[in-house]
Design an enzyme around this catalytic site. Structure first.
Site, PDB file in Angstrom:
ATOM      1  N   CYS A 112      -7.909  -1.732   5.553  1.00 40.84           N
ATOM      2  CA  CYS A 112      -6.799  -2.034   6.451  1.00 40.84           C
ATOM      3  C   CYS A 112      -7.273  -1.887   7.891  1.00 40.84           C
ATOM      4  CB  CYS A 112      -5.610  -1.121   6.211  1.00 40.84           C
ATOM      5  SG  CYS A 112      -4.290  -1.464   7.405  1.00 40.84           S
ATOM      6  N   THR A 144      -7.869  -8.792   5.752  1.00 36.98           N
ATOM      7  CA  THR A 144      -7.754  -9.614   6.962  1.00 36.98           C
ATOM      8  C   THR A 144      -8.953  -9.419   7.888  1.00 36.98           C
ATOM      9  OG1 THR A 144      -6.505  -7.844   7.994  1.00 36.98           O
ATOM     10  CG2 THR A 144      -5.246  -9.596   6.937  1.00 36.98           C
ATOM     11  N   LYS A 161     -10.691  -3.161  -2.600  1.00 38.05           N
ATOM     12  CA  LYS A 161     -10.396  -4.278  -1.699  1.00 38.05           C
ATOM     13  C   LYS A 161     -11.330  -4.231  -0.504  1.00 38.05           C
ATOM     14  CE  LYS A 161      -6.494  -6.762   0.311  1.00 38.05           C
ATOM     15  NZ  LYS A 161      -5.025  -6.833   0.318  1.00 38.05           N
ATOM     16  N   GLY A 214      -7.087 -14.963   0.609  1.00 33.49           N
ATOM     17  CA  GLY A 214      -7.412 -15.343   1.975  1.00 33.49           C
ATOM     18  C   GLY A 214      -6.952 -16.767   2.231  1.00 33.49           C
ATOM     19  N   GLY A 215      -5.691 -16.919   2.597  1.00 35.03           N
ATOM     20  CA  GLY A 215      -5.179 -18.220   3.022  1.00 35.03           C
ATOM     21  C   GLY A 215      -4.805 -19.192   1.925  1.00 35.03           C
ATOM     22  N   ALA A 273       0.827  -1.214   0.000  1.00 34.86           N
ATOM     23  CA  ALA A 273       0.000   0.000   0.000  1.00 34.86           C
ATOM     24  C   ALA A 273       0.857   1.257   0.000  1.00 34.86           C
ATOM     25  CB  ALA A 273      -0.912   0.006   1.219  1.00 34.86           C
TER      26      ALA A 273
END
Lengths: 257, 310
Positions: B131, B194, B166, B244-245, B47
């Site tokens: 964020c 997250t 996002k 995501g993972g 970012a």
């Protein structure tokens, strides 16, 4: 730098909660710089997820063997302590910048270690002795049963052990001993807890010194920004160094302690 | 270039659907020493904010089963240095850049968006409204549909390249926010950022992270991401970059089946810095065994087949 599945050749407890693990692999041929570290996966499952940074303690290039010492304290290092001879060990490295050796010739080096910060000084001391440098070790531990590698360091040069409780060697901190006995030296190398490095900088004011730092890490290669430190004399507060990729070894006066 | 893997999204002509996720790859310099960055589908850079940011105090990371918490705090060298030093470095690679931008006020986002979008290798923007680790801005733009839409509109007006938004998973209804930013002109979505989490140290009896809370990432959040992509992809018509993972080629396929049109790999880069090129190779083999000609065929198959049957 590479990633390799190496093979554990030995993993033994050498002091209270302190283990010595040796592994074999081609990756060892890259480990020529003392003070660098390796990033280990202690499990192929997802807990813990991240690698564990452990410093290089000794290297046998001919036999492609590397030795690390670690304290089995958290989940990752406890898993590591369960590894047996013949088990696989996923190693990434060698990482970071080690202790510079080029600038020193035939002088006296004072190596000051504290607790689990002692191991990287062993490989450093061996390399210094190879170069004809006179080495003097001051190694601090909590007590006698936490002490390790006294014999190994003694074979390389004079070695003073200090313990906080006085159960072995000099009673007190490494800095107490150095202030009291004033061993002469041209250059100082140190690795250990931040309060110890701070005491060395504040109380001994070494002119030429290199410190190896420890910080909680993510990636170990400089990408995640988990292990950043402030820089001394930076008024803006935005300058930083990453312990993993700019360090872990820095000249004294660079990192804000 | 493999036909199986190539995809085309607004602003992103990708050799394969794999890109490192913003915040997990810096500006590519560290990884450029490990492999050829041109092999990647795209790169999501860290970012960028108008002014340089040091970020949060340490500890900034903590581990949890199958995941990690981070509270880095958008550390970056600032707009000027990103444009003059980091982006030119990446120009030597044949790879599109998805530039993540963040700010505390609408004007910050607009200013950064306008300038970053002009860089020759930035082919799309990723608007970071999610964020969890900065006090102002970031997530506060991502939890209210109207605020998110207004910001998207403002950025779209100045950006020369397509804009992906996002999304934060830390909301009650992600579909409403997704639809709001689509209406406001977003060209695509990135999801998910997250999940807010915390760990407490039993010795100190205090949170481990200096910032107290942090963003949870890694395999632990994968089912949340899959569920959210499954829901959103059925309700919007813009493409989704799923994240995501993701750790394996099968994970990539699962995200496509849920409705993603490309994927970003985040935390796995920290565990294995070679993960992206490894996934690209594995994915190609996996599609061959599945007898899939192009990965596009899999997009949304988990729900599109339901409609076919009904």
């Amino acid at each position: 730098m590479r990633r390799e599945d190496t093979v554990v050749t030995e993993n033994i407890e050498i002091a209270r909660n302190i283990y010595q693990v040796t592994f074999k692999g081609e990756i060892v041929s890259e480990m020529t710089e003392p003070g660098q570290f390796l990033h280990l996966r202690t499990s192929d499952q997802y807990m813990p997820l991240l690698r564990r940074p452990i410093s290089i303690c000794d290297v046998d290039i001919d036999r492609q063997e590397c030795t690390m010492l670690y304290r089995a304290d958290g989940e990752g290092t406890k898993q590591l302590s369960d590894k047996r001879q013949g088990d696989q060990l996923d190693v990434l490295g060698p990482l970071g910048n080690g202790f510079p050796l080029d600038t020193i010739k035939g002088e006296t080096a004072l190596l000051v270690g504290g607790g689990i910060g002692v191991p990287p000084l062993y490989y450093l001391s061996k390399k210094l002795v190879e170069k004809g440098v006179n080495v003097f070790h001051v190694l601090g531990f909590a007590s006698a049963e936490d002490t390790f590698y006294k014999q190994q360091f003694s074979e390389l040069g004079e070695t003073i052990i200090t313990t906080i409780d006085g159960s072995l060697g000099y009673q007190g901190f490494v800095t107490n001993y150095i202030l009291e006995e004033q061993p002469p030296y041209d250059i100082l190398y140190s690795c250990g807890p931040t309060p110890m490095l701070n005491a060395i900088e504040q109380q001994l004011h070494p002119e030429r010194a290199y410190f190896s730092f420890e910080e909680r890490m993510g990636c170990g290669i400089g990408a995640c920004f988990a292990c950043v430190c402030h820089v001394q004399g930076d008024e803006t507060g935005t300058s930083y160094k990453k312990v993993c990729s700019d360090g872990p070894v820095f000249p004294t006066g660079v990192i804000q302690l | 270039m493999s036909k199986k893997l190539s995809i085309k999204l607004p602003g992103l002509e990708m050799k394969n659907p794999i890109m490192p996720a913003s915040g997990c790859f810096g500006f590519g310099r560290e990884f450029s020493k490990l492999y050829d960055l041109s092999s990647l589908g795209a790169i999501g850079i860290k970012a960028t904010t108008e002014e340089s940011r040091f970020g949060n105090p340490t500890p900034r990371v903590a581990e949890t089963p199958g995941g990690m918490l981070n509270a880095i705090g958008l550390q970056n060298p600032g707009l000027e240095k990103v444009v003059s030093e980091e982006l030119p470095f990446l120009e030597s690679y044949d790879v599109p850049i998805l530039a993540n931008i963040a700010g505390t006020k609408t004007e910050d986002y607009v200013n950064v968006a306008e300038k970053v979008a002009k860089a020759p290798n930035v082919t799309a923007l990723e608007l970071n409204i999610s964020c969890p680790n900065v006090k102002e801005g970031g997530i506060s733009f991502g939890t209210d549909p109207e605020v998110a839409a207004a910001l998207t509109k403002a950025v779209k007006e100045v950006s020369e390249v397509p804009v992906y938004v996002k999304l934060s998973p830390n909301v009650a209804d992600i579909v409403t926010i997704a639809q709001a930013v689509e209406q406001a002109g977003a060209d695509g979505l990135s999801m998910i950022n997250t999940l807010l989490g915390m760990r407490i140290d039993l010795k100190t009896q205090q949170p481990i992270l200096a910032n107290r809370a942090g963003g949870l990432s890694g395999p632990a959040i994968k089912p949340v991401a899959v569920r959210m992509i499954y829901e959103v992809s059925q309700r919007v018509s813009i493409p989704i970059i799923g994240m995501g993972g993701i750790t394996t080629a099968d994970d990539v396929i699962e995200f496509f089946l849920a409705g993603a049109s490309a994927v970003a790999v985040g935390t796995a880069n920290f565990v294995n810095p070679f993960i992206c090129p490894e996934l690209i190779d594995e994915l190609e083999e996996r599609l061959s065994t599945m007898k899939v000609d192009n990965i596009n065929e899999l997009v949304g198959r988990s729900w599109s087949s339901c409609y076919n049957q009904s």
